[in-house]
Write a protein that holds these residues in place. Structure first.
Motif, short mmCIF file in Angstrom:
data_model
loop_
_atom_site.label_atom_id
_atom_site.label_comp_id
_atom_site.label_asym_id
_atom_site.label_seq_id
_atom_site.Cartn_x
_atom_site.Cartn_y
_atom_site.Cartn_z
N MET A 1 0.31 -8.35 21.33
CA MET A 1 -1.03 -7.82 21.45
C MET A 1 -1.08 -6.33 21.15
SD MET A 1 -3.01 -9.99 21.75
CE MET A 1 -3.81 -11.37 22.34
N LYS A 2 0.03 -5.65 21.33
CA LYS A 2 0.06 -4.23 21.07
C LYS A 2 -0.16 -3.95 19.57
CE LYS A 2 2.62 -0.12 22.20
NZ LYS A 2 3.82 0.44 22.80
N VAL A 3 0.31 -4.85 18.73
CA VAL A 3 0.13 -4.69 17.29
C VAL A 3 -1.35 -4.73 16.94
CG1 VAL A 3 0.61 -5.75 15.04
CG2 VAL A 3 2.38 -5.69 16.79
N PHE A 4 -2.08 -5.65 17.55
CA PHE A 4 -3.51 -5.76 17.27
C PHE A 4 -4.27 -4.52 17.74
CE2 PHE A 4 -2.41 -10.35 17.43
CZ PHE A 4 -2.65 -10.60 16.08
N ARG A 5 -3.83 -3.94 18.85
CA ARG A 5 -4.48 -2.72 19.33
C ARG A 5 -4.26 -1.58 18.35
NH1 ARG A 5 -2.12 -2.70 25.15
NH2 ARG A 5 -2.76 -4.79 25.71
N VAL A 6 -3.05 -1.47 17.83
CA VAL A 6 -2.76 -0.41 16.85
C VAL A 6 -3.58 -0.63 15.58
CG1 VAL A 6 -0.95 0.55 15.37
CG2 VAL A 6 -0.46 0.05 17.77
N LEU A 7 -3.69 -1.88 15.14
CA LEU A 7 -4.47 -2.17 13.94
C LEU A 7 -5.96 -1.91 14.14
CD1 LEU A 7 -2.80 -5.42 12.55
CD2 LEU A 7 -2.67 -3.11 11.63
N MET A 8 -6.46 -2.15 15.32
CA MET A 8 -7.88 -1.88 15.58
C MET A 8 -8.15 -0.38 15.68
SD MET A 8 -9.02 -4.73 15.21
CE MET A 8 -10.72 -4.72 15.65
N LYS A 9 -7.18 0.39 16.16
CA LYS A 9 -7.36 1.85 16.22
C LYS A 9 -7.27 2.45 14.82
CE LYS A 9 -5.70 2.88 20.85
NZ LYS A 9 -4.66 3.57 21.63
N ASN A 10 -6.31 1.98 14.03
CA ASN A 10 -6.09 2.51 12.68
C ASN A 10 -6.44 1.42 11.67
OD1 ASN A 10 -4.99 4.82 13.87
ND2 ASN A 10 -2.98 3.87 13.96
N LYS A 11 -7.67 1.36 11.27
CA LYS A 11 -8.16 0.30 10.38
C LYS A 11 -7.52 0.38 8.99
CE LYS A 11 -11.90 -1.02 12.93
NZ LYS A 11 -11.92 -2.27 13.58
N ILE A 14 -4.60 -2.20 8.18
CA ILE A 14 -4.84 -3.64 8.05
C ILE A 14 -4.41 -4.17 6.67
CG2 ILE A 14 -6.61 -5.44 8.03
CD1 ILE A 14 -8.00 -3.90 10.29
N PRO A 15 -4.77 -3.52 5.54
CA PRO A 15 -4.29 -4.05 4.24
C PRO A 15 -2.77 -4.01 4.12
CG PRO A 15 -6.09 -2.52 3.90
CD PRO A 15 -5.73 -2.44 5.34
N LEU A 16 -2.14 -2.98 4.68
CA LEU A 16 -0.69 -2.89 4.64
C LEU A 16 -0.06 -4.04 5.43
CD1 LEU A 16 1.83 -1.28 3.82
CD2 LEU A 16 1.58 -0.04 5.97
N ALA A 17 -0.62 -4.34 6.59
CA ALA A 17 -0.10 -5.44 7.40
C ALA A 17 -0.28 -6.78 6.69
CB ALA A 17 -0.80 -5.46 8.76
N LEU A 18 -1.42 -6.95 6.00
CA LEU A 18 -1.65 -8.20 5.27
C LEU A 18 -0.68 -8.35 4.10
CD1 LEU A 18 -5.55 -8.35 5.22
CD2 LEU A 18 -3.96 -9.71 6.61
N ILE A 19 -0.42 -7.27 3.40
CA ILE A 19 0.51 -7.33 2.25
C ILE A 19 1.92 -7.63 2.73
CG2 ILE A 19 1.60 -5.92 0.46
CD1 ILE A 19 -1.16 -4.61 0.07
N ILE A 20 2.35 -6.99 3.81
CA ILE A 20 3.69 -7.24 4.34
C ILE A 20 3.82 -8.68 4.84
CG2 ILE A 20 5.27 -6.63 6.22
CD1 ILE A 20 4.40 -3.73 5.82
N THR A 21 2.78 -9.19 5.48
CA THR A 21 2.80 -10.57 5.96
C THR A 21 2.86 -11.55 4.79
OG1 THR A 21 1.52 -9.90 7.90
CG2 THR A 21 1.58 -12.25 7.37
#
Length: 84
Positions: A1-11, A14-21
């Motif tokens: 859940m901490k990852v989602f909090r970081v992604l919501m703070k730093n929008k 999100i594209p970087l996380a999607l590309i890595i996934t």
């Protein structure tokens, strides 16, 4: 859940996380495909100690073959017939 909090703070992350996934899932799916479908990948040497016997020389072992004809090598066929 901490990852989602970081992604919501730093929008902008999100594209970087999607590309890595996507890259990680693509790499893992290709690894599973290679282990299951390719004849040149050997996992179990106990049940099949000589896996090169099952490789068909007429089937290319590449991902993509463009305008290439596969012909059996005469010397290899002679040796194969002599050893059987």
């Amino acid at each position: 859940m901490k990852v989602f909090r970081v992604l919501m703070k730093n929008k902008e992350l999100i594209p970087l996380a999607l590309i890595i996934t996507a890259a990680a899932s693509g790499a893992s799916s290709f690894a599973v495909y290679s282990l299951n479908k390719k004849p040149d990948v050997i996992i179990d040497r106990k049940r099949n100690p000589e896996p090169w016997e099952n490789v068909d020389p007429n089937v290319p072992g590449k991902l993509i073959t463009v305008n290439q004809q596969w012909k059996p090598i005469e010397e290899l066929q002679k040796v194969r017939r002599a050893t059987r």
